[in-house]
Design a protein around this motif. Sequence first.
Motif, mmCIF file in Angstrom:
data_model
loop_
_atom_site.group_PDB
_atom_site.id
_atom_site.type_symbol
_atom_site.label_atom_id
_atom_site.label_comp_id
_atom_site.label_asym_id
_atom_site.label_seq_id
_atom_site.Cartn_x
_atom_site.Cartn_y
_atom_site.Cartn_z
ATOM 1 N N ALA A 154 -0.797 3.285 3.735
ATOM 2 C CA ALA A 154 -1.399 4.473 3.107
ATOM 3 C C ALA A 154 -1.152 5.705 3.965
ATOM 4 O O ALA A 154 -0.809 6.779 3.458
ATOM 5 C CB ALA A 154 -2.893 4.248 2.912
ATOM 6 N N THR A 199 0.836 -1.199 0.000
ATOM 7 C CA THR A 199 0.000 0.000 0.000
ATOM 8 C C THR A 199 0.872 1.250 0.000
ATOM 9 O O THR A 199 0.591 2.221 -0.708
ATOM 10 C CB THR A 199 -0.923 0.003 1.245
ATOM 11 O OG1 THR A 199 -1.517 -1.272 1.368
ATOM 12 C CG2 THR A 199 -2.014 1.044 1.144
ATOM 13 N N GLY A 232 -6.738 4.394 10.243
ATOM 14 C CA GLY A 232 -7.618 3.314 9.774
ATOM 15 C C GLY A 232 -7.810 2.308 10.901
ATOM 16 O O GLY A 232 -6.833 1.889 11.527
ATOM 17 N N PRO A 277 -3.107 -3.083 6.960
ATOM 18 C CA PRO A 277 -2.726 -2.682 5.601
ATOM 19 C C PRO A 277 -2.801 -1.175 5.382
ATOM 20 O O PRO A 277 -2.031 -0.601 4.618
ATOM 21 C CB PRO A 277 -3.746 -3.408 4.719
ATOM 22 C CG PRO A 277 -4.199 -4.554 5.544
ATOM 23 C CD PRO A 277 -4.186 -4.074 6.957
ATOM 24 N N ASN A 278 -3.728 -0.513 6.096
ATOM 25 C CA ASN A 278 -3.895 0.926 5.903
ATOM 26 C C ASN A 278 -2.735 1.741 6.465
ATOM 27 O O ASN A 278 -2.566 2.921 6.138
ATOM 28 C CB ASN A 278 -5.215 1.388 6.524
ATOM 29 C CG ASN A 278 -5.608 2.755 6.013
ATOM 30 O OD1 ASN A 278 -5.946 2.901 4.851
ATOM 31 N ND2 ASN A 278 -5.506 3.770 6.853
ATOM 32 N N ASP A 317 -6.027 -0.815 11.492
ATOM 33 C CA ASP A 317 -6.174 -1.573 10.250
ATOM 34 C C ASP A 317 -4.763 -1.656 9.641
ATOM 35 O O ASP A 317 -4.251 -0.665 9.121
ATOM 36 C CB ASP A 317 -7.137 -0.824 9.324
ATOM 37 C CG ASP A 317 -7.376 -1.564 8.026
ATOM 38 O OD1 ASP A 317 -8.501 -1.994 7.802
ATOM 39 O OD2 ASP A 317 -6.424 -1.700 7.229
#
Lengths: 270, 324
Positions: B266, B56, B292, B262-263, B260
């Motif tokens: 970002a 990401t 996230g 994976p976030n 979160d």
Amino acid sequence: MTGILARFRNLTTACLVAVLVVLVGGAFPGRAAAVDIYYFSPDSPQRNLGGLKREMERFFGQADFAANFQPFAHYIDFDQTVREKHPPFLFLPAWYYRLYGEKLGLRPLLTPLRGGSSSYRKVLLVRKGEGIAMNTLANLSMAMTTMGPDDRRTLNSILFAAHGADANKLNIVTVPKDADALLALALGHVDLALVGKQSMELIGSINPKILQAVEPMAESAPIPGPIFCYVPSRVNMEVVEQMKQLLQRQQHGLNVLEILQIDGWLAVQN
Amino acid sequence: MAGWRFKINRIQRVLLGVAAGLLLLLSGAGSAAAAGGPVVVVLSDAEAAYSLPVATFRAELGLPVQVFNLEGDIDRAPALMEKIMALHPALLFTLGAKASYVAKVWTKDRPELPVLFAMVINWQHYGLVDGQQNIFGIDSDVEPGVQFAHMMMLSPRIKRVGVIYNTSLSGEVVTAARKAAKVLGIELEERAIRHPQQLQRAYLEMVDDIDGLLILADPVVYTLENIAWLQKRCMRDHLICVGQSENVAKLGVLMAIDPDIPNIGAQAAAMARSVLSGHQTPAAVGVMPPLGTKLYLNLRTADKIGLHPSRAAVDMASQVFDGQ
């Protein structure tokens, strides 16, 4: 010697299991392999993806349609898996279809309706009393759910250009859901949040305090809603038609509209 | 002669000027190379949990990214860091405690190189931002305000929330909790403890005055014995309790909120962009909470304490434990 015998016994067991699998499979010749349906809808208020998968598979099961419903929470994960596995059915954002639809051979089938409309709007929010205006957005941070790799271009076309602002000057923080964007703004971690109008109203209805800390600054033009697509090279038209009828059919018990939190479908004319 | 001397001096001046110009150009090229170097991701080990945040980060950053792995072996650090430094990285994004600590040590004399850390449990313990202005990061704990907001979404009756904590380990979290409570219009009832054994007394002292309890991931509070006890007491006392980690909700606490994972990539990309563009310094960004989040909800517990959250509130949960 004992080792060789044990290995032989293991091999025999494996062979017997394989034969049984073949025989059991042969006893149900009409049973088709489960059809993959990939789901990615970052702007949907439905975040309970485990529950969504369970209910959707139960819905298809009741209609005797073998389906593997696979929801994705993150764009990267969804995009990678789509390119690796080439599923026959996909429920995806309109921007994904616009960017990759042709390359992936996607054909739109249905588009969901929410509040009678196939599009939705997003609201640009700021914290109350911050004195931020559309002409002072440069270098500010903005939280929002993903709008794809060319999000800035999309943002300019649906919102910023109309106000003389440029999304390229914003520092965008992608978050998994609208509630995260709203809370990041309310708690002072970002300067702006862009959230779905429906999500904002929903969150406001269950926690009005959060909305009291923020105020709307601008509203986007209508954004096309998600699309249910199929890939002609991966599925025959008979199954496509079956899927279409199944999704549009109102049935007792499990209601697909309720599960997906939509209120109808609009058939796409290809 | 004087003219000659003058002439020589003029030539010297011209030569000096050219040399100075060249030096300036070279130094300019050097800094351009430094600024134009890749963003380097340093992983502590081959942890599978790092793969989605890195993917990401790479996708969202839109700049050249190179990934290195310490493979859990701190002895590999010198060779690895020499290799990384030779690339003149624009920024280091470190995942996990080992990589983050190594990056801190290696940039002690390189204040111009920003280091962004994430996925470090109890980062304060490693003193990651102490004494250096080039380090910023993402906390591994969710902001208390997010936990309060979710408590309020499940039950509008929430007015007073209790928190039990250790001053030296969770002082900053409690400061953030006070600020968030003010924004959301709730009162915070605090009890500081020094030892895990003091938790039960602290809880009993305030239970009659609170509607909910914030269970911090504070090592003094967060022992197996304390969590098991709190889970039972929260249910018995009909409290809206929120903890961190999926397991806590699975064990029977009403809800838990986790970052979160994976976030994180970002968010890190956005923070990195802000520093690389020169808009903010690493010190000004500081350590941000993960934005996230994932909400875990135990509906069996909700039922037992007489709470019937709306369908909309339940659908906001990433995972629901309901016995199905």
